[in-house]
Design an enzyme around this catalytic site. Structure first.
Site, PDB file in Angstrom:
ATOM      1  N   THR A 140       0.884  -1.186   0.000  1.00  0.00           N
ATOM      2  CA  THR A 140       0.000   0.000   0.000  1.00  0.00           C
ATOM      3  C   THR A 140       0.916   1.229   0.000  1.00  0.00           C
ATOM      4  OG1 THR A 140      -0.227  -0.124   2.401  1.00  0.00           O
ATOM      5  CG2 THR A 140      -1.977  -1.116   1.082  1.00  0.00           C
ATOM      6  N   LYS A 180       3.876  -7.056   4.105  1.00  0.00           N
ATOM      7  CA  LYS A 180       3.643  -5.644   3.795  1.00  0.00           C
ATOM      8  C   LYS A 180       3.464  -4.928   5.129  1.00  0.00           C
ATOM      9  CE  LYS A 180       0.606  -3.245   3.361  1.00  0.00           C
ATOM     10  NZ  LYS A 180       0.248  -2.046   4.187  1.00  0.00           N
ATOM     11  N   THR A 182       1.252  -7.564  13.000  1.00  0.00           N
ATOM     12  CA  THR A 182       1.214  -6.112  12.844  1.00  0.00           C
ATOM     13  C   THR A 182       1.095  -5.636  11.417  1.00  0.00           C
ATOM     14  OG1 THR A 182       3.599  -6.237  12.857  1.00  0.00           O
ATOM     15  CG2 THR A 182       2.521  -5.615  14.900  1.00  0.00           C
ATOM     16  N   GLU A 220       6.525   4.539   7.462  1.00  0.00           N
ATOM     17  CA  GLU A 220       6.100   5.725   6.718  1.00  0.00           C
ATOM     18  C   GLU A 220       6.984   6.917   7.049  1.00  0.00           C
ATOM     19  OE1 GLU A 220       1.449   4.592   5.876  1.00  0.00           O
ATOM     20  OE2 GLU A 220       1.937   5.863   7.565  1.00  0.00           O
ATOM     21  N   ASN A 260       0.378  10.752   6.018  1.00  0.00           N
ATOM     22  CA  ASN A 260      -0.850  10.427   6.715  1.00  0.00           C
ATOM     23  C   ASN A 260      -1.874  11.551   6.750  1.00  0.00           C
ATOM     24  OD1 ASN A 260      -0.632   7.614   7.612  1.00  0.00           O
ATOM     25  ND2 ASN A 260       1.298   8.393   8.432  1.00  0.00           N
ATOM     26  N   THR A 284      -6.093  11.953  -0.126  1.00  0.00           N
ATOM     27  CA  THR A 284      -6.347  13.057  -1.059  1.00  0.00           C
ATOM     28  C   THR A 284      -5.473  12.966  -2.301  1.00  0.00           C
ATOM     29  OG1 THR A 284      -4.788  14.400   0.158  1.00  0.00           O
ATOM     30  CG2 THR A 284      -7.094  14.630   0.734  1.00  0.00           C
TER      31      THR A 284
END
Lengths: 391, 391
Positions: free
Chosen positions: B148, B170, B181, B264, B386, B391
């Protein structure tokens, strides 16, 4: 003028500048605060529950008698400073007693960077100056002396029947509600027996300073001091205790709100309301987990009505919520009711975009208990402030 | 070519593109994965402990027999989707059985945005295509189908005495170690009785996937599936169990490391090593609190050897550490030993600046237990990803 602790009868405040923080920039505010009570005062205190406690916390915990006031500095936390740190905290109290002419004991509090010894010559300079200015620091001025990354001073004041309660606070980062969560100094002129004073403070802290979070980090220096000067004719007894506690709670909640509003990098305050819980503990656990979630906090920053993250955070609390019973509102918009509700995403986005305070309400539909938590969003600015804190 | 689950004898992988995620950008990778075992296989599973569990989790938990494989999609988590979500998860399993020609049962996993119904026509297209490609997806290709916000596919492979273990994973955000997790699919060709397979998986997960954190958020979709195809002549018994478990742990730790590395916005991996604890639980609690602290994570991002925040976080775990006994190292540099140690800040900054993996080691000097945790730094990029996720 906003009223704070200096407006409580029997309290005198003075501020000074010692130059405690090592910095190139000249600070445009004081870094030392002296709060003196005209006569020795009863006090109550709530301290951090961190296993690692700063020297001023250890020192202040040792005081059980009445006190002549509080001495505090910003720019250096005097934490993780070993035996020398303890001696320095004690020395701050002695200097406060000497320069104020009141003598011991004084409560001590420090805030700022961890792990550096206090520059005691500059601390002494600050305390001396604060004592010389005693009575001159009014309104927001005492609060300015304990600011660190705060962007505005925090004060609150309320009038009861024949007495007042006034206070100041500092917060901003390293805010987590596992006890007191920052520095806050409160005073009342009501005559309050020590046990009732402590009880009221503990109960009021529980629903104010213990119900906010900025980043989930718990400081080594957190403390809330409440002084009772006794200058009013009113005595607090079991009769008027609830009224006193409510007023104290109001003052603390106002300060707590300001701390979250001034959360490092915060652009929005979010009120997390959890209703319909089986127990208050369940409601608190769910509210806290949502309030702490970086994914929820970044979504708020992005004005993204990402209810999936909120539901996931609620479930992560692990206190037995039932997905199919949960209703979730952002503002007045119902987003989830066991599954996605019928709403227009643009409308919710608009509400989040245009509001500086967002309400997120979960009804667990399991019982009648509730709890409210305050949090703020997580922004680029939070990262900047904390990645560059010492540079 | 990096080897993963497709290189385990008895496993066939195929990927397809259904166009599951609503997005303007054309995805340059598949979004559907089919893992088929030549013959029905024993499996073990570890699932999220979130109270809110996605439909594929609920569905997969209902399977107790041998399975013919796993079907998974990225782009939509099928979480918080009510009864329809459950029917869709079941339908995914049916489609996998039909198009692969193997029939039920199939384990199901989904990852992506929460709260939207799966576009089943596109999911079917993806599964059909994956079935047509069965056997063609090798190396990193299966892992690419479940990405993702991941920036690279995650695979690991290890050879034992007469058998192999290979896997994919992933991760990236919403990573917290309160159970599995993320998604991870592992296979071995060893013959492993179901109880031993489950025991080995649980123990290996505990020190790998359960010892990492990116942001402390726990997903609704986390699961780890371990298949045993039995194509090897080796049978795992009590005799060679430890050896098998160690090899499995090695594979899982490699995947776990890659997940944190790809956290991230992460620029650095930090290994938090807590030694000298009275109990493993104490060591884990301290390591976890440090690993989760936004103040520690932003300091790592800023290459700031701010040990005060580390000590404060350790104390906040509330498991009885003694400040005066604690020794703290960053890399080889001793920064704290009951109080500030003698070190050159520039040297530590340089080490942090130049290393993509930072070691933070605390010796509590209370006992002999230890625990290691992996975390990453908190950067502007985490906030950007995040705040702008949808968007």
């Amino acid at each position: 003028m906003k009223r704070g602790i200096a407006e409580v009868p029997g309290i005198l405040c003075g501020t000074g500048f010692g130059g405690i923080k090592k910095t190139q920039k000249k600070l445009d505010r004081p870094d030392t605060l002296l709060i003196v009570t005209e006569t020795p005062s009863v006090f109550a205190a709530v301290y951090t529950r961190n296993d690692v406690q700063a020297a001023p916390i250890k020192f202040s915990k040792g005081i059980s008698s009445k006190v002549n006031g509080i001495v505090a500095n910003s720019g250096n936390a005097n934490a993780c400073t070993g035996e020398q740190g303890l001696r320095d905290a004690q020395r701050m109290a002695e200097l406060a007693g000497r320069y104020s002419g009141k003598g011991a004991p004084f409560l001590v509090a420090s805030t700022g960077v961890i792990g550096e010894l206090l520059p005691m010559d500059r601390v002494e300079k600050g305390i001396k100056e604060a004592a010389e200015n005693l009575g001159k620091a009014k309104g927001e001025e005492p609060a300015r002396a304990i600011m660190t990354t705060d962007t505005f001073p925090k004060t609150a004041f309320a009038e009861g029947k024949g007495y007042v309660i006034g206070g100041i606070a500092k917060g901003a980062g390293m805010i987590d509600p596992a006890m007191a969560t920052m520095l806050s100094f409160i005073a009342t002129d009501a005559k309050v027996p020590p046990e009732l004073l402590q009880k009221a403070l503990k109960e009021a802290v529980d629903v104010s300073f213990n119900a906010i979070t900025v980043d989930g980090d718990m400081s080594t220096n957190d403390c809330v001091f409440l002084l009772s000067t006794g200058k009013s004719d009113v005595t607090i007894t079991e009769e008027n205790y609830e009224e006193f506690k409510e007023l104290l709670t109001k003052v603390l909640k106002e300060l707590a709100y300001q701390i979250v509003k001034d959360g490092e990098g915060a652009t929005k305050v979010a009120k997390i309301v959890v209703k319909g819980a089986e127990t208050k503990e369940q409601a608190r656990a769910v509210a806290r987990k949502i309030a702490l979630s970086p994914l929820v906090k970044t979504a708020i920053f992005g004005c993204d009505p990402n209810w999936g993250r909120i539901i996931a955070a609620a479930g992560a609390a692990g206190v037995g919520i039932k997905e199919e019973k949960v209703e979730l509102y952002i503002g007045k918009f119902l987003l989830f009711k066991g599954e996605r509700a019928d709403y227009v995403e643009e409308e919710v986005y608009k509400y989040m975009k245009e509001s500086s305070e967002i309400t997120i309400e979960l009804n667990l539909n399991l019982g009648n208990e509730s709890f409210e938590y305050l949090t703020c969003d997580l922004s680029y600015e939070y990262v900047r402030i904390n990645a560059e804190y010492r540079t």
